[in-house]
Motif scaffolding. Structure first.
Motif, PDB file in Angstrom:
ATOM      1  N   PRO A 110       0.846  -1.204   0.000  1.00  0.00           N
ATOM      2  CA  PRO A 110       0.000   0.000   0.000  1.00  0.00           C
ATOM      3  C   PRO A 110       0.884   1.257   0.000  1.00  0.00           C
ATOM      4  O   PRO A 110       1.908   1.291   0.678  1.00  0.00           O
ATOM      5  N   THR A 111       0.492   2.265  -0.774  1.00  0.00           N
ATOM      6  CA  THR A 111       1.256   3.515  -0.814  1.00  0.00           C
ATOM      7  C   THR A 111       0.635   4.581   0.076  1.00  0.00           C
ATOM      8  O   THR A 111       1.181   5.681   0.174  1.00  0.00           O
ATOM      9  N   GLY A 112      -0.490   4.263   0.692  1.00  0.00           N
ATOM     10  CA  GLY A 112      -1.162   5.214   1.569  1.00  0.00           C
ATOM     11  C   GLY A 112      -1.992   4.488   2.602  1.00  0.00           C
ATOM     12  O   GLY A 112      -1.847   3.283   2.824  1.00  0.00           O
ATOM     13  N   GLU A 113      -2.893   5.228   3.207  1.00  0.00           N
ATOM     14  CA  GLU A 113      -3.774   4.664   4.242  1.00  0.00           C
ATOM     15  C   GLU A 113      -4.724   3.634   3.623  1.00  0.00           C
ATOM     16  O   GLU A 113      -5.065   3.711   2.446  1.00  0.00           O
ATOM     17  N   PHE A 114      -5.149   2.683   4.468  1.00  0.00           N
ATOM     18  CA  PHE A 114      -6.137   1.690   4.035  1.00  0.00           C
ATOM     19  C   PHE A 114      -7.050   1.369   5.202  1.00  0.00           C
ATOM     20  O   PHE A 114      -6.762   1.710   6.343  1.00  0.00           O
ATOM     21  N   GLU A 115      -8.178   0.745   4.853  1.00  0.00           N
ATOM     22  CA  GLU A 115      -9.188   0.412   5.853  1.00  0.00           C
ATOM     23  C   GLU A 115      -9.670  -1.009   5.646  1.00  0.00           C
ATOM     24  O   GLU A 115      -9.456  -1.592   4.576  1.00  0.00           O
ATOM     25  N   ASN A 116     -10.350  -1.554   6.664  1.00  0.00           N
ATOM     26  CA  ASN A 116     -10.992  -2.853   6.506  1.00  0.00           C
ATOM     27  C   ASN A 116     -11.992  -2.781   5.360  1.00  0.00           C
ATOM     28  O   ASN A 116     -12.678  -1.778   5.181  1.00  0.00           O
ATOM     29  N   ASP A 117     -12.071  -3.853   4.576  1.00  0.00           N
ATOM     30  CA  ASP A 117     -13.012  -3.931   3.460  1.00  0.00           C
ATOM     31  C   ASP A 117     -14.409  -4.185   4.014  1.00  0.00           C
ATOM     32  O   ASP A 117     -14.688  -5.271   4.513  1.00  0.00           O
ATOM     33  N   PRO A 118     -15.326  -3.202   3.926  1.00  0.00           N
ATOM     34  CA  PRO A 118     -16.661  -3.390   4.507  1.00  0.00           C
ATOM     35  C   PRO A 118     -17.505  -4.417   3.762  1.00  0.00           C
ATOM     36  O   PRO A 118     -18.545  -4.833   4.263  1.00  0.00           O
ATOM     37  N   PRO A 161     -18.301 -10.355  11.585  1.00  0.00           N
ATOM     38  CA  PRO A 161     -17.652  -9.651  12.699  1.00  0.00           C
ATOM     39  C   PRO A 161     -16.136  -9.632  12.530  1.00  0.00           C
ATOM     40  O   PRO A 161     -15.534 -10.630  12.144  1.00  0.00           O
ATOM     41  N   GLY A 162     -15.543  -8.484  12.781  1.00  0.00           N
ATOM     42  CA  GLY A 162     -14.094  -8.356  12.679  1.00  0.00           C
ATOM     43  C   GLY A 162     -13.636  -8.382  11.232  1.00  0.00           C
ATOM     44  O   GLY A 162     -14.338  -7.941  10.330  1.00  0.00           O
ATOM     45  N   ASN A 163     -12.458  -8.931  11.011  1.00  0.00           N
ATOM     46  CA  ASN A 163     -11.901  -9.024   9.659  1.00  0.00           C
ATOM     47  C   ASN A 163     -11.229 -10.386   9.487  1.00  0.00           C
ATOM     48  O   ASN A 163     -10.012 -10.480   9.364  1.00  0.00           O
ATOM     49  N   PRO A 164     -12.025 -11.483   9.477  1.00  0.00           N
ATOM     50  CA  PRO A 164     -11.429 -12.824   9.404  1.00  0.00           C
ATOM     51  C   PRO A 164     -10.698 -13.079   8.088  1.00  0.00           C
ATOM     52  O   PRO A 164      -9.801 -13.925   8.057  1.00  0.00           O
ATOM     53  N   THR A 165     -11.042 -12.371   7.029  1.00  0.00           N
ATOM     54  CA  THR A 165     -10.381 -12.582   5.743  1.00  0.00           C
ATOM     55  C   THR A 165      -9.172 -11.676   5.559  1.00  0.00           C
ATOM     56  O   THR A 165      -8.516 -11.756   4.525  1.00  0.00           O
ATOM     57  N   ARG A 166      -8.910 -10.818   6.549  1.00  0.00           N
ATOM     58  CA  ARG A 166      -7.796  -9.863   6.478  1.00  0.00           C
ATOM     59  C   ARG A 166      -7.828  -9.124   5.139  1.00  0.00           C
ATOM     60  O   ARG A 166      -6.826  -9.008   4.442  1.00  0.00           O
ATOM     61  N   SER A 167      -9.019  -8.621   4.792  1.00  0.00           N
ATOM     62  CA  SER A 167      -9.255  -7.914   3.538  1.00  0.00           C
ATOM     63  C   SER A 167      -9.325  -6.417   3.774  1.00  0.00           C
ATOM     64  O   SER A 167      -9.939  -5.965   4.739  1.00  0.00           O
ATOM     65  N   TYR A 168      -8.733  -5.674   2.849  1.00  0.00           N
ATOM     66  CA  TYR A 168      -8.611  -4.224   2.999  1.00  0.00           C
ATOM     67  C   TYR A 168      -8.896  -3.523   1.684  1.00  0.00           C
ATOM     68  O   TYR A 168      -8.954  -4.139   0.629  1.00  0.00           O
ATOM     69  N   ARG A 169      -9.039  -2.205   1.777  1.00  0.00           N
ATOM     70  CA  ARG A 169      -9.197  -1.400   0.579  1.00  0.00           C
ATOM     71  C   ARG A 169      -8.546  -0.040   0.815  1.00  0.00           C
ATOM     72  O   ARG A 169      -8.386   0.397   1.956  1.00  0.00           O
TER      73      ARG A 169
END
Length: 136
Positions: free
Chosen positions: A70-78, A86-94
């Motif tokens: 990542p070149t910048g900020e990222f968040e959990n993939d909603p 619940p949470g982020n079991p797939t460790r997915s981001y955007r």
């Protein structure tokens, strides 16, 4: 922004043929809903999760998995966290910021033809039932 910083490594699955240093950016059509132009670029900390995304991506090209930075900020993939699971079991981001290609990953687990067909059927059923909405 992520609440707890995942250190990666991070992966992106696609059918695009990319090179080290190339940038993946938002603003392209969704692999799952081509009528939707995506405001984010998506990635995961699970190599085989990226592989599944690559195999399900639109097009006839060979699926590929890349390690990305990542070149910048990222968040959990909603689309797969909190609102749906619940949470982020797939460790997915955007991120709205680009992802830089670090290397192509060759040692990821391919789906069997049957599993790939099952996943495509599940995605089609979600679309048909109106539950496949993308949180963009």
């Amino acid at each position: 922004m992520t609440d707890e910083r995942d250190e990666g490594p991070f992966f992106h699955g696609t059918k695009a043929d990319l090179g080290v240093g190339d940038l993946l950016t938002a603003g392209f059509r969704s692999n799952y809903r081509p009528e939707v132009v995506m405001n984010h670029i998506y990635f995961t900390a699970l190599r085989d999760g990226a592989g599944m995304a690559a195999e399900l991506a639109a097009g006839d090209a060979e699926p590929r998995v890349y390690e990305v930075e990542p070149t910048g900020e990222f968040e959990n993939d909603p689309n797969v966290t909190d609102k749906k699971f619940p949470g982020n079991p797939t460790r997915s981001y955007r991120s709205t910021e680009p992802l830089r290609i670090v290397r192509e990953v060759l040692d990821w687990t391919r789906l069997s033809p049957e599993a790939l067909q099952d996943w495509r059927a599940k995605l089609a059923a979600l679309d048909a039932g109106g539950r496949g909405e993308i949180i963009n």
